[in-house]
Design a protein around this motif. Structure first.
Motif, PDB file in Angstrom:
ATOM      1  N   MET A 284      37.880  38.489  39.878  1.00  0.00           N
ATOM      2  CA  MET A 284      38.892  39.299  39.204  1.00  0.00           C
ATOM      3  C   MET A 284      40.142  38.476  38.855  1.00  0.00           C
ATOM      4  O   MET A 284      40.709  38.606  37.774  1.00  0.00           O
ATOM      5  CB  MET A 284      39.274  40.494  40.082  1.00  0.00           C
ATOM      6  CG  MET A 284      40.333  41.402  39.471  1.00  0.00           C
ATOM      7  SD  MET A 284      39.800  42.195  37.937  1.00  0.00           S
ATOM      8  CE  MET A 284      38.636  43.392  38.575  1.00  0.00           C
ATOM      9  N   TYR A 285      40.575  37.618  39.783  1.00  0.00           N
ATOM     10  CA  TYR A 285      41.789  36.837  39.512  1.00  0.00           C
ATOM     11  C   TYR A 285      41.601  35.897  38.323  1.00  0.00           C
ATOM     12  O   TYR A 285      42.550  35.617  37.581  1.00  0.00           O
ATOM     13  CB  TYR A 285      42.218  36.074  40.766  1.00  0.00           C
ATOM     14  CG  TYR A 285      41.477  34.803  41.054  1.00  0.00           C
ATOM     15  CD1 TYR A 285      41.897  33.581  40.525  1.00  0.00           C
ATOM     16  CD2 TYR A 285      40.343  34.800  41.855  1.00  0.00           C
ATOM     17  CE1 TYR A 285      41.218  32.405  40.782  1.00  0.00           C
ATOM     18  CE2 TYR A 285      39.655  33.632  42.120  1.00  0.00           C
ATOM     19  CZ  TYR A 285      40.095  32.435  41.587  1.00  0.00           C
ATOM     20  OH  TYR A 285      39.408  31.269  41.843  1.00  0.00           O
TER      21      TYR A 285
ATOM     22  N   GLN B 299      39.857  36.584  35.671  1.00  0.00           N
ATOM     23  CA  GLN B 299      40.004  37.402  34.469  1.00  0.00           C
ATOM     24  C   GLN B 299      41.479  37.631  34.148  1.00  0.00           C
ATOM     25  O   GLN B 299      41.893  37.548  32.985  1.00  0.00           O
ATOM     26  CB  GLN B 299      39.293  38.744  34.668  1.00  0.00           C
ATOM     27  CG  GLN B 299      37.789  38.620  34.825  1.00  0.00           C
ATOM     28  CD  GLN B 299      37.125  39.967  35.090  1.00  0.00           C
ATOM     29  OE1 GLN B 299      37.729  41.009  34.906  1.00  0.00           O
ATOM     30  NE2 GLN B 299      35.881  39.934  35.549  1.00  0.00           N
ATOM     31  N   VAL B 300      42.270  37.892  35.194  1.00  0.00           N
ATOM     32  CA  VAL B 300      43.705  38.084  34.993  1.00  0.00           C
ATOM     33  C   VAL B 300      44.337  36.789  34.490  1.00  0.00           C
ATOM     34  O   VAL B 300      45.141  36.797  33.544  1.00  0.00           O
ATOM     35  CB  VAL B 300      44.382  38.539  36.308  1.00  0.00           C
ATOM     36  CG1 VAL B 300      45.902  38.586  36.139  1.00  0.00           C
ATOM     37  CG2 VAL B 300      43.858  39.905  36.729  1.00  0.00           C
TER      38      VAL B 300
ATOM     39  N   LYS C  92      43.587  36.258  30.844  1.00  0.00           N
ATOM     40  CA  LYS C  92      44.366  37.129  29.964  1.00  0.00           C
ATOM     41  C   LYS C  92      45.777  36.574  29.764  1.00  0.00           C
ATOM     42  O   LYS C  92      46.299  36.547  28.652  1.00  0.00           O
ATOM     43  CB  LYS C  92      44.429  38.542  30.549  1.00  0.00           C
ATOM     44  CG  LYS C  92      43.112  39.297  30.487  1.00  0.00           C
ATOM     45  CD  LYS C  92      43.248  40.686  31.097  1.00  0.00           C
ATOM     46  CE  LYS C  92      41.921  41.445  31.057  1.00  0.00           C
ATOM     47  NZ  LYS C  92      42.046  42.788  31.681  1.00  0.00           N
TER      48      LYS C  92
ATOM     49  N   TYR D 264      47.953  44.979  35.182  1.00  0.00           N
ATOM     50  CA  TYR D 264      46.518  44.678  35.201  1.00  0.00           C
ATOM     51  C   TYR D 264      45.734  45.543  36.184  1.00  0.00           C
ATOM     52  O   TYR D 264      44.504  45.417  36.263  1.00  0.00           O
ATOM     53  CB  TYR D 264      46.319  43.200  35.519  1.00  0.00           C
ATOM     54  CG  TYR D 264      46.989  42.290  34.521  1.00  0.00           C
ATOM     55  CD1 TYR D 264      46.511  42.160  33.220  1.00  0.00           C
ATOM     56  CD2 TYR D 264      48.148  41.578  34.859  1.00  0.00           C
ATOM     57  CE1 TYR D 264      47.141  41.332  32.301  1.00  0.00           C
ATOM     58  CE2 TYR D 264      48.780  40.749  33.943  1.00  0.00           C
ATOM     59  CZ  TYR D 264      48.276  40.637  32.668  1.00  0.00           C
ATOM     60  OH  TYR D 264      48.904  39.834  31.744  1.00  0.00           O
TER      61      TYR D 264
ATOM     62  N   VAL E   1      45.591  45.546  39.507  1.00  0.00           N
ATOM     63  CA  VAL E   1      44.966  44.787  40.599  1.00  0.00           C
ATOM     64  C   VAL E   1      45.951  44.669  41.763  1.00  0.00           C
ATOM     65  O   VAL E   1      47.114  45.107  41.670  1.00  0.00           O
ATOM     66  CB  VAL E   1      44.558  43.374  40.123  1.00  0.00           C
ATOM     67  CG1 VAL E   1      43.480  43.454  39.062  1.00  0.00           C
ATOM     68  CG2 VAL E   1      45.779  42.615  39.586  1.00  0.00           C
TER      69      VAL E   1
ATOM     70  N   THR F 292      45.325  39.317  44.252  1.00  0.00           N
ATOM     71  CA  THR F 292      44.678  38.903  43.002  1.00  0.00           C
ATOM     72  C   THR F 292      45.696  38.280  42.052  1.00  0.00           C
ATOM     73  O   THR F 292      45.426  37.261  41.406  1.00  0.00           O
ATOM     74  CB  THR F 292      43.999  40.106  42.327  1.00  0.00           C
ATOM     75  OG1 THR F 292      43.010  40.645  43.213  1.00  0.00           O
ATOM     76  CG2 THR F 292      43.342  39.706  41.016  1.00  0.00           C
TER      77      THR F 292
ATOM     78  N   SER G  12      46.607  34.780  43.238  1.00  0.00           N
ATOM     79  CA  SER G  12      45.521  33.840  42.937  1.00  0.00           C
ATOM     80  C   SER G  12      45.494  33.507  41.455  1.00  0.00           C
ATOM     81  O   SER G  12      45.219  32.367  41.061  1.00  0.00           O
ATOM     82  CB  SER G  12      44.177  34.424  43.379  1.00  0.00           C
ATOM     83  OG  SER G  12      44.145  34.632  44.778  1.00  0.00           O
ATOM     84  N   ALA G  13      45.797  34.495  40.604  1.00  0.00           N
ATOM     85  CA  ALA G  13      45.808  34.261  39.160  1.00  0.00           C
ATOM     86  C   ALA G  13      46.929  33.298  38.780  1.00  0.00           C
ATOM     87  O   ALA G  13      46.744  32.402  37.949  1.00  0.00           O
ATOM     88  CB  ALA G  13      45.976  35.586  38.426  1.00  0.00           C
TER      89      ALA G  13
END
Length: 256
Positions: free
Chosen positions: A1-2, A4-5, A8, A34, A36, A40, A43-44
């Motif tokens: 998931m991170y 994907q963020v 973006k 987002y 989340v 997350t 991490s992003a």
């Protein structure tokens, strides 16, 4: 998931939504944007730093870097030079403490590169500090017991500067060769503590093998660990002659 963020946000940076020098939205804002959790989002942001798109500044947050990022601040020169008098010289480094000498069993990449799995070696560990940038690096010299037995002066003073070890090997009549292997991985917890790595940034690892050109055997291995986020490795490239092409065998004729 991170991831994907992070992708973006990276797309928004490249499209100009966030300009160089601009502060990215806060963690709480990104959580709402987002949908989340905070872990997350953190991490992003760490992933954006690894991508060279942002950097964290104390008291400000995450700052957008110019598109394409910037080179890490610490330039680690990996050249080896011979002086006019025939001695060896390496770029200067600053050690933070005296070297630690111990006996160890070879394992992992050094054992494979030296061709001596589970054999004993002398280990010489040093911490290197760049006072200009604050970067910390770990340098280790692994001297197989077979090399120490062939060159007694090395066995007596294994903690000498690496250029002195080169010289002692050369003084025995060996023609030295150097091969560097570079890789990267996620640092272990103890490595993060020792090198001051505060996030999940990768660790650059180089293995420099000093060998004997005539017998084509490895003599010792140097291991350098450096944070990839703050260090860049620089190499001079010396062109070598390509091996001569083999001429096709001449076919014999019936008359021959």
């Amino acid at each position: 998931m991170y991831l994907q963020v992070a992708q973006k946000i990276a797309t928004d940076i490249r499209r100009g939504r966030y300009q160089p020098g601009e502060v990215l939205p806060s963690e709480s804002a990104m959580v709402e944007m987002y949908g989340v959790g905070k872990h997350t989002v953190r991490s992003a942001i760490a992933e954006l730093r690894r991508m060279g798109l942002a950097e964290s500044q104390q008291g400000k947050g995450s700052i957008v870097l110019p598109t394409g990022g910037v080179l890490p601040a610490t330039r680690v020169e990996r050249s080896i030079q011979r002086t006019s008098k025939g001695s060896w010289r390496l770029p200067e480094t600053a050690e933070t403490e005296p070297p630690a000498v111990s006996r160890t069993a070879l394992e992992g990449p050094p054992a494979l590169l030296l061709g001596q799995q589970d054999q004993d070696a002398i280990s010489v560990d040093r911490m290197i500090h760049d006072p200009a940038t604050g970067a910390r690096m770990a340098h280790r010299v692994l001297i197989p017991m077979a090399t120490a037995a062939d060159v007694p002066s090395i066995a007596e003073h294994p903690g000498a500067e690496i250029t002195e070890l080169y010289q002692q090997l050369a003084d025995t009549g060996l023609s030295l060769t150097f091969t560097e292997h570079v890789t990267a991985r996620t640092p272990y917890p103890d490595e993060r503590t020792a090198l001051g790595i505060n996030d999940a940034s990768p660790l650059l690892i180089t293995y420099r093998v000093t060998g004997d050109a005539e017998q084509q055997r490895p003599l010792l291995c140097e291991e350098l660990k450096a944070p990839a986020a703050t260090c860049q490795l620089t190499y001079p490239i010396t062109p070598t002659k390509a091996p001569a092409a083999k001429r096709p065998a001449r076919r014999r004729t019936a008359s021959e």
